[in-house]
Motif scaffolding. Sequence first.
Motif, PDB file in Angstrom:
ATOM      1  N   ARG A  71       0.826  -1.207   0.000  1.00 53.99           N
ATOM      2  CA  ARG A  71       0.000   0.000   0.000  1.00 53.99           C
ATOM      3  C   ARG A  71       0.862   1.261   0.000  1.00 53.99           C
ATOM      4  NH1 ARG A  71      -4.207  -2.524   4.454  1.00 53.99           N
ATOM      5  NH2 ARG A  71      -5.664  -3.479   2.973  1.00 53.99           N
ATOM      6  N   GLU A  72       1.981   1.195   0.695  1.00 60.29           N
ATOM      7  CA  GLU A  72       2.877   2.350   0.717  1.00 60.29           C
ATOM      8  C   GLU A  72       3.493   2.587  -0.656  1.00 60.29           C
ATOM      9  OE1 GLU A  72       6.762   4.014   3.180  1.00 60.29           O
ATOM     10  OE2 GLU A  72       5.861   2.088   3.734  1.00 60.29           O
ATOM     11  N   HIS A 118       3.686  10.691  -8.132  1.00 63.63           N
ATOM     12  CA  HIS A 118       4.361  10.912  -9.407  1.00 63.63           C
ATOM     13  C   HIS A 118       3.404  10.694 -10.582  1.00 63.63           C
ATOM     14  CE1 HIS A 118       7.446  10.747 -12.508  1.00 63.63           C
ATOM     15  NE2 HIS A 118       6.981   9.568 -12.876  1.00 63.63           N
ATOM     16  N   THR A 119       2.658   9.601 -10.535  1.00 67.53           N
ATOM     17  CA  THR A 119       1.712   9.278 -11.590  1.00 67.53           C
ATOM     18  C   THR A 119       0.619   8.396 -11.017  1.00 67.53           C
ATOM     19  OG1 THR A 119       1.467   8.284 -13.793  1.00 67.53           O
ATOM     20  CG2 THR A 119       3.043   7.242 -12.302  1.00 67.53           C
ATOM     21  N   GLU A 120      -0.590   8.501 -11.542  1.00 64.21           N
ATOM     22  CA  GLU A 120      -1.725   7.763 -11.004  1.00 64.21           C
ATOM     23  C   GLU A 120      -1.744   6.348 -11.566  1.00 64.21           C
ATOM     24  OE1 GLU A 120      -6.344   8.679  -9.876  1.00 64.21           O
ATOM     25  OE2 GLU A 120      -5.605   9.344 -11.830  1.00 64.21           O
ATOM     26  N   LEU A 121      -1.229   5.429 -10.791  1.00 62.42           N
ATOM     27  CA  LEU A 121      -1.230   4.019 -11.147  1.00 62.42           C
ATOM     28  C   LEU A 121      -1.832   3.224  -9.991  1.00 62.42           C
ATOM     29  CD1 LEU A 121       2.294   3.559 -12.792  1.00 62.42           C
ATOM     30  CD2 LEU A 121       0.087   3.557 -13.952  1.00 62.42           C
ATOM     31  N   TYR A 122      -2.538   2.156 -10.333  1.00 62.73           N
ATOM     32  CA  TYR A 122      -3.187   1.344  -9.316  1.00 62.73           C
ATOM     33  C   TYR A 122      -2.533  -0.038  -9.248  1.00 62.73           C
ATOM     34  CZ  TYR A 122      -6.810   4.926  -9.653  1.00 62.73           C
ATOM     35  OH  TYR A 122      -7.486   6.123  -9.657  1.00 62.73           O
ATOM     36  N   ALA A 123      -2.757  -0.716  -8.143  1.00 59.56           N
ATOM     37  CA  ALA A 123      -2.183  -2.050  -7.951  1.00 59.56           C
ATOM     38  C   ALA A 123      -2.781  -3.032  -8.952  1.00 59.56           C
ATOM     39  CB  ALA A 123      -2.448  -2.529  -6.527  1.00 59.56           C
ATOM     40  N   ASN A 124      -1.923  -3.919  -9.463  1.00 57.87           N
ATOM     41  CA  ASN A 124      -2.411  -5.016 -10.286  1.00 57.87           C
ATOM     42  C   ASN A 124      -2.196  -6.336  -9.552  1.00 57.87           C
ATOM     43  OD1 ASN A 124       0.290  -5.914 -10.775  1.00 57.87           O
ATOM     44  ND2 ASN A 124       0.464  -4.536 -12.528  1.00 57.87           N
TER      45      ASN A 124
END
Length: 430
Positions: free
Chosen positions: A353-354, A362-368
């Motif tokens: 999560r951290e 920096h950029t909007e990316l989500y966990a895969n």
Amino acid sequence: MADQGADRMAGERRLTTREAAERLGVKPETVYAYVSRGQLTSHRAPGGRGSTFDAKEVDALARRGGRREPSFGGSEPAVRTGITLISENRCYYRGVDTTELAARYGYEEVAEWLWTGALRPGIRFGAPEEALTAARRAVSALPAHSGPMDRLRVAVTAAAVSDPLRFDLSDQALLATARTLIPTLVDALPPAAEDHSNTSSHSGASSPSGTAAPDRIAHRLWTRLTPEEPDEASARTLDAALVLLIDHDLAASTFAVRVAASARAHPYAVVSAGYGALDGPLHGAASGLAHRMLVEVLERGSAAAVVADHLRAGRRVPGLGHRLYTDEDPRARALFALLADIPRARPALEAAREVVTTTARHTELYANVDLALAVLTVSTGMPAEAGETLFAVARTAGWIAHALEEYQERPLRMRPTGHYQGPRPPQPLP
């Protein structure tokens, strides 16, 4: 007799080449390709101009799968499939939400349902002794440094050689192969708690009992990936991960499988094609990169420093982003929810999560799903390669589902046309 044949043809509705192409959803030249392959018969049209085709024969070919070819004209190929749909940040197997399936059923049950359309609660898969012996012997002959994927590739080849009926591509034969191949591959892997030299005498059913069913694929795979005893919550999470990873539309390995099945390769060769395409950091091995990143975060006590190192080196942060989802990967979300109930997973889960929140600056990316797999493997004492192994075993069921589907299509339909970019002929002899 000739006059009778002509009269019969005159009394039947015949299709022109263009009409036949429209019914099949292909180009006119493809209709003639069907003729050359023996899939259609043609007659010269009256006056000798063009050909005509029997409407019933064209309709029968359309029903068999000649309706519309994969389109290779755009940037991506398109293939008919009724297995997986990814829509609005959700993933569905045959129209059913995969997260709901993973919450309710085990890997074997979902695999069997995907293959047959019938749900059989409590179904178990077993490895035949001859195939398992051949696979274990082949695996034990590998160098000591061989990884799990090396062993799986060798095991599937050994299992194929032990099966003289592997060229039978009927549905029943393929299903029988599917139900035995997956446990053969798992049981051929050396147990994590034993020395590799003892693998030939180990039985898949004699794994440590714990609280999980020892005859399930998930439990048997667990004993190959970590020496730690599986508690009920951890074993359930591993089983759910297997379900969630069974298929994911036309991923690179699945497309390779469809190509092999289109050429009528036997099921073992089809799975081998999938393993070949799976090997690489951009597909099956991606979870290993996320695993190593989480280990480093836990060792250094800071996700910020690790993320900064990746960005400074021009590397992508592992476990983040997916081209098919604009939000968090639903498979990751489901696994994170299960991992939250496992006390030993909390440090790795917090590290993951951290990483997500740090990168979001920096950029909007989500966990895969690779990041979720990394939390599972790190927290249970599994090696970095464990996620790839889990991925490969799970996806084998999906590949077989695609092979079953592809065998119903016309052969060799996966044949794109090359766009030649070389020197125009004639060229002088070199």
